[in-house]
Design an enzyme around this catalytic site. Structure first.
Site, PDB file in Angstrom:
ATOM      1  N   CYS B  37      42.094  45.087  47.156  1.00 41.33           N
ATOM      2  CA  CYS B  37      42.618  46.388  46.332  1.00 41.33           C
ATOM      3  C   CYS B  37      44.298  46.152  46.398  1.00 41.33           C
ATOM      4  O   CYS B  37      44.753  46.427  45.150  1.00 41.33           O
ATOM      5  CB  CYS B  37      42.285  47.480  46.975  1.00 41.33           C
ATOM      6  SG  CYS B  37      42.009  47.676  48.834  1.00 41.33           S
ATOM      7  N   HIS B  96      47.208  52.996  47.874  1.00 46.41           N
ATOM      8  CA  HIS B  96      47.149  51.739  48.657  1.00 46.41           C
ATOM      9  C   HIS B  96      48.560  50.728  48.354  1.00 46.41           C
ATOM     10  O   HIS B  96      48.254  49.568  48.338  1.00 46.41           O
ATOM     11  CB  HIS B  96      45.826  51.041  48.471  1.00 46.41           C
ATOM     12  CG  HIS B  96      45.474  50.444  49.781  1.00 46.41           C
ATOM     13  ND1 HIS B  96      44.151  49.885  49.891  1.00 46.41           N
ATOM     14  CD2 HIS B  96      46.053  50.273  50.732  1.00 46.41           C
ATOM     15  CE1 HIS B  96      44.105  49.374  51.314  1.00 46.41           C
ATOM     16  NE2 HIS B  96      45.281  49.420  51.799  1.00 46.41           N
ATOM     17  N   ASP B 245      39.198  47.322  40.734  1.00 52.59           N
ATOM     18  CA  ASP B 245      40.302  46.310  41.284  1.00 52.59           C
ATOM     19  C   ASP B 245      39.881  45.121  41.764  1.00 52.59           C
ATOM     20  O   ASP B 245      40.634  44.311  42.180  1.00 52.59           O
ATOM     21  CB  ASP B 245      41.146  47.157  42.264  1.00 52.59           C
ATOM     22  CG  ASP B 245      40.229  47.791  43.542  1.00 52.59           C
ATOM     23  OD1 ASP B 245      38.876  47.560  43.197  1.00 52.59           O
ATOM     24  OD2 ASP B 245      40.716  48.060  44.507  1.00 52.59           O
ATOM     25  N   ASN B 246      38.510  44.991  41.869  1.00 53.56           N
ATOM     26  CA  ASN B 246      37.882  43.809  42.448  1.00 53.56           C
ATOM     27  C   ASN B 246      36.220  43.784  42.477  1.00 53.56           C
ATOM     28  O   ASN B 246      35.708  44.903  41.981  1.00 53.56           O
ATOM     29  CB  ASN B 246      38.053  43.245  43.923  1.00 53.56           C
ATOM     30  CG  ASN B 246      38.217  44.536  44.734  1.00 53.56           C
ATOM     31  OD1 ASN B 246      39.112  44.758  45.458  1.00 53.56           O
ATOM     32  ND2 ASN B 246      36.861  45.150  45.039  1.00 53.56           N
TER      33      ASN B 246
END
Lengths: 426, 426
Positions: B37, B96, B245-246
């Protein structure tokens, strides 16, 4: 750019199937009744598990080119059932329910037949013995699978690159000439069974190699058939179903497909072997663009079509398919018993609601032998479609319920003598 | 029954995402710029590979709860770029990109911020040490990830089952109050990162367990946001992009997703780690119901949005994203250089056209250490999206071309000092 790609492949283009799904219903939990072709096709046309017709065998998985056996005459095929109501019937493409004349489609209720009597990798050229690479070559010299019309061989060594086109022309012609009355067309493409061939028009045109070319040509064929129905003005009283007889044949490297998040493929009773695509299309009757998450099977197509045609389902024998018209029209739900996964003549697994219990598994890759499970493995397929998490220890009551359903199934089955063992010398 | 299920899960229902895809464009080869992330989000907001901003590290993969680092002030975020044209900006959800006040969204161009400063599994209760099972418990006592508004903690121990709902209310409120002028909303849901929580309204409602519940609630949230845009009457001049994000975090058993036919998941540079869903929606501008098979990346969103807003792309630094407006509107194609797969700060692989070359791979399962490949592995991703068939031996010229593209990339990159190593004692 394109529309949809309704079963999720990132690059293969299937605009006609996508349109069919957008105008119809796409199933996500639809099953063939077997993990390989002969038993799967027998089940589709009779509405019965192949164990009842003898069209399966643990060792001889499918009918061989010199097999003397075939679908027994006392089985009632969908074509035969529909003939009672005056349906014109045709089979186009791969048959694989018996090569001898007495087992060809003409003896099973089909007025017309044009296609290959078995898989397109059968009947290699005598005297040559190629290895595994033969499956990856577009070699029409080597494969000598005949094309049959009625009961006669009309081309002993057809150019396989023309097969999809020839089947399509035949299907379209049948539709055009039958617009005066009811008809049943069973169209079974030879591909994407290996060896793969695509026509000049499609060869090298997809992004996904020859396999992609073949799928894009099959998609084109679907488009031609649906267009023919519209041109004949019969699309509003014709149910069209697109499906497969088993999952992808994963041992054939890039000449295979993918079962996506499902485990394993053809030949296996893991989901990837028997859960298959299914799109049902009937403008005005089946609501457009719907995803159907209920379980259904190819055997249900027998019971459903017979009923829709106003014919009685045969009462002198067990029929395993159920009428799913309510699912198709969105008018209600259906009551379903356990779905049984056979590999050959052996019961490997059973599904009841979201739960699947494996008594035996067998990988098409690893050591290819049966692996018994005692206690059996339990998966929740709706939570875990990839069959990764065995939850047997947590659900003893569920296992009991499935065991009871399996016992009931076994009590109602008398295995027929297998048709797949009797070989005739070539 | 439901419509679509546009990315193919057999049982999880996503009617709002499906509708968004049916009204917009669904990508099948869309990439996040990292496999976890922090770096992925840095790349999304700056249009640059995280190696350029120092927001990646081989060992410390993401920012920790006591990390002193964060997105450097000299990076230009999408929010900052859009402010030049008077955009109101808000960040809702997981950030984050730095926990200290000087790294929070307010210092990176966002007028408003409401959400968690890092992942929802960070900041466990001091003095307790639970094992792996902690990720599978809906235990609000244990997780103490704070909710922040602006720069202040407004709830030190939020009930995580309310997160999706709270983020949604916040986003809808922002849209409602900003209808007078241009705005940029960056909405980053905390889920489906583990530990999973769903609200009462969704808990136990899906067929696919808690993971399914969480996805169905996220889908509801998307529906709320799109409805708010319509209610505000701004849907025809608002570009909405849904992505991730992934890939799925496959080590978390049933609390994970699935990458379908793609290999591996989060944390890996195999496709399953970095190829992610993406749906772009802009009624009247983006054609409806289109599948986009061209490659695109989260970094492109920076360049595209900046240009669409009439702002100049920063010229004093390399920007890796490209303007994909032509793909979105279907008006043309784009020129793309190699896409580079980093794991942490190390270049693992590169994609050029359909080809992907792996110099190093690393599994999130097996022995979790880098596995160098010399010669590198080559896959044709359009033919073989599951990365099963290494075809390096057959395509030396392709390898040369990728090597040249990688050399060009390396020559243009000056790795920044990593922000992920500097820890502050709690």
């Amino acid at each position: 750019m394109g529309k949809d790609q309704c079963y999720g492949h990132p690059t293969i283009r299937t605009p006609h199937l996508d349109k069919m799904a957008a105008e119809g219903m796409r199933f996500t939990q639809f099953y063939s009744a077997a993990e390989v072709c002969t038993p799967s096709r027998a089940a589709l046309l009779t509405g019965r598990y192949p164990i009842r017709s003898g069209m399966c065998h643990d060792q001889f998985r499918v009918l061989r080119q010199h097999g003397a056996g075939g679908l027994p005459q006392d089985e009632v095929t969908l074509a035969e059932a529909l003939k009672a109501k005056g349906y014109a019937t045709a089979c186009v493409g791969k048959w694989h329910l018996g090569r001898p004349a007495e087992h060809l489609p003409a003896r099973h209720g089909f007025d017309e037949y044009f296609g290959m009597p078995f898989s397109n990798d059968m009947q290699p050229k005598p005297g040559t013995a190629k290895g595994r690479e033969r499956f990856f070559e577009e070699d029409n010299e080597y494969w000598q699978t005949p094309l049959i019309r009625g009961v006669e061989v009309v081309d002993a060594t057809p150019d396989q690159a023309t097969l999809t086109g020839q089947y399509t022309s035949e299907a379209v012609k049948f539709i055009k000439t039958k617009k005066g009355g009811p008809f049943f067309l069973y169209m079974a493409h030879s591909f994407p069974h290996v060896p793969l061939f695509a026509s000049k028009q499609f060869r090298g045109k997809s992004k996904a190699g020859l396999y992609g070319d073949v799928i894009e040509e099959l998609d084109w064929s679907v488009g031609q058939v649906l267009a023919a129905l519209r041109e004949a003005g019969v699309e509003k009283n014709t149910l069209v179903v697109f499906s497969s007889d088993n999952g992808p044949w994963l041992i054939f490297d890039q000449h295979r497909g993918s079962a996506g998040l499902l485990r394993e493929g053809k030949g296996s009773t893991w989901e990837g072997g028997m859960r298959v695509p299914c799109i049902a299309w009937w403008p005005g009757k089946i609501p457009a663009g719907v995803v159907q998450r209920e379980v259904a099977t190819t055997m249900d197509l027998f019971s459903t079509c017979v009923k829709l045609a106003g014919v009685e389902v045969p009462k002198d024998r067990p029929i395993d398919g159920i009428d799913i018209a309510a699912l198709l029209t969105g008018s209600g739900s259906v009551q379903r018993e356990a779905f049984i996964y056979y590999r050959g003549a052996t019961l490997y697994a059973a599904r009841l609601g979201p739960w699947k219990l494996h008594y035996t598994t067998r990988s098409a890759y690893g050591p290819d032998k049966p692996q018994p499970h005692d206690p059996p493995l339990l998966f929740n397929l709706e939570d875990d479609p990839g069959e990764k998490f065995n939850v047997a220890a947590k659900h003893p009551q569920v296992i009991k319920e499935i065991e009871a359903a399996v016992a009931k199934h076994r009590a109602g089955v008398t295995p027929a003598k297998s048709q797949l063992v009797e070989l005739v010398k070539p």
